[in-house]
Design a protein around this motif. Structure first.
Motif, PDB file in Angstrom:
ATOM      1  N   UNK A  96       0.855  -1.054  -0.078  1.00  0.00           N
ATOM      2  CA  UNK A  96       0.016  -0.161   0.004  1.00  0.00           C
ATOM      3  C   UNK A  96       0.956   1.387   0.011  1.00  0.00           C
ATOM      4  N   UNK A  97       2.079   1.262   0.827  1.00  0.00           N
ATOM      5  CA  UNK A  97       2.671   2.626   0.807  1.00  0.00           C
ATOM      6  C   UNK A  97       3.201   3.000  -0.780  1.00  0.00           C
ATOM      7  N   UNK A  98       3.290   1.829  -1.548  1.00  0.00           N
ATOM      8  CA  UNK A  98       3.738   2.325  -3.166  1.00  0.00           C
ATOM      9  C   UNK A  98       2.510   2.893  -3.721  1.00  0.00           C
ATOM     10  N   UNK A  99       1.390   2.507  -3.524  1.00  0.00           N
ATOM     11  CA  UNK A  99       0.088   3.203  -3.887  1.00  0.00           C
ATOM     12  C   UNK A  99      -0.041   4.717  -3.530  1.00  0.00           C
ATOM     13  N   UNK A 100       0.424   4.936  -2.233  1.00  0.00           N
ATOM     14  CA  UNK A 100       0.297   6.134  -1.692  1.00  0.00           C
ATOM     15  C   UNK A 100       1.359   7.000  -2.302  1.00  0.00           C
ATOM     16  N   UNK A 101       2.642   6.485  -2.428  1.00  0.00           N
ATOM     17  CA  UNK A 101       3.936   6.969  -3.111  1.00  0.00           C
ATOM     18  C   UNK A 101       3.397   7.575  -4.604  1.00  0.00           C
ATOM     19  N   UNK A 110      -0.315   2.877 -15.257  1.00  0.00           N
ATOM     20  CA  UNK A 110      -1.741   2.128 -15.468  1.00  0.00           C
ATOM     21  C   UNK A 110      -3.016   3.283 -15.821  1.00  0.00           C
ATOM     22  N   UNK A 111      -2.556   4.296 -16.248  1.00  0.00           N
ATOM     23  CA  UNK A 111      -3.795   5.100 -16.709  1.00  0.00           C
ATOM     24  C   UNK A 111      -4.057   6.034 -15.391  1.00  0.00           C
ATOM     25  N   UNK A 112      -3.450   5.958 -14.500  1.00  0.00           N
ATOM     26  CA  UNK A 112      -3.483   6.794 -13.344  1.00  0.00           C
ATOM     27  C   UNK A 112      -2.712   8.091 -13.608  1.00  0.00           C
ATOM     28  N   UNK A 118      -5.335   8.721  -8.965  1.00  0.00           N
ATOM     29  CA  UNK A 118      -4.397   8.089  -8.075  1.00  0.00           C
ATOM     30  C   UNK A 118      -5.018   7.973  -6.744  1.00  0.00           C
ATOM     31  N   UNK A 119      -5.732   8.954  -6.338  1.00  0.00           N
ATOM     32  CA  UNK A 119      -6.293   9.004  -5.023  1.00  0.00           C
ATOM     33  C   UNK A 119      -7.784   8.262  -4.982  1.00  0.00           C
ATOM     34  N   UNK A 120      -8.382   8.178  -6.027  1.00  0.00           N
ATOM     35  CA  UNK A 120      -9.443   7.363  -6.146  1.00  0.00           C
ATOM     36  C   UNK A 120      -9.305   5.730  -5.952  1.00  0.00           C
ATOM     37  N   UNK A 121      -8.058   5.476  -6.423  1.00  0.00           N
ATOM     38  CA  UNK A 121      -7.694   4.101  -6.470  1.00  0.00           C
ATOM     39  C   UNK A 121      -7.102   3.796  -4.978  1.00  0.00           C
ATOM     40  N   UNK A 122      -6.670   4.422  -4.075  1.00  0.00           N
ATOM     41  CA  UNK A 122      -6.247   3.976  -2.662  1.00  0.00           C
ATOM     42  C   UNK A 122      -7.507   3.308  -2.004  1.00  0.00           C
ATOM     43  N   UNK A 123      -8.713   3.530  -1.797  1.00  0.00           N
ATOM     44  CA  UNK A 123      -9.587   2.715  -1.002  1.00  0.00           C
ATOM     45  C   UNK A 123      -9.656   1.179  -1.582  1.00  0.00           C
TER      46      UNK A 123
END
Length: 149
Positions: A96-101, A110-112, A118-123
């Protein structure tokens, strides 16, 4: 006749759980394979700049782990499924820290390509954790073990 769940149902049993477990295993194996092949550069965008291991090594290593977890989700004997589910959930928490980073460092992949995406993906990482625990019966096994203490 009453239905005694403790003697007839086992962690991870049931058609919905089986479908969920096998589907998650397949998705993990596919994602792991893509780490090693066609999406390698895309996954590098998720490695935090501060992480002390080389970006490509992280992508390859996490790909191997994803393939192993995917195979285990599909093939593990029933008695090990809660452990596999817990391991998959822990993996999703660990990455998860990779997604936050990716969000904080504004890296495209990946289209983010916007902060909003990028924020919408986190949950969705929490969804993967819950899916791992539910589909393998790990939640149920944990509750049952806790009740017997």
């Amino acid at each position: 006749m009453t239905h005694d769940r403790s003697t007839t149902d086992h962690p991870g049993d049931g058609v919905p759980r089986t479908i969920g477990r096998v589907l998650l295993g397949g998705l993990l194996a596919f994602a792991g394979t893509s780490h090693l092949t066609f999406a390698r550069e895309e996954f590098q965008a998720q490695v935090p700049s501060w992480f002390p291991v080389g970006t490509d090594a992280v992508v390859v290593g996490s790909g191997v782990v994803e393939i192993a977890l995917g195979a285990a989700l599909v093939a593990a004997p029933r008695r090990y499924r809660p452990w596999v589910g817990a391991a998959a959930a822990a993996f999703f928490v660990a990455i998860f820290p990779g997604n936050v980073a990716q969000y904080v460092e504004q890296k495209d992949g990946f289209g983010l390509d916007t902060d909003a995406k990028r924020l919408a993906r986190l949950p969705f990482q929490a969804v993967l954790v819950a899916w791992s625990l539910w589909s393998t019966g790990a939640w149920r096994a944990w509750r049952e073990a806790r009740a017997h203490r």
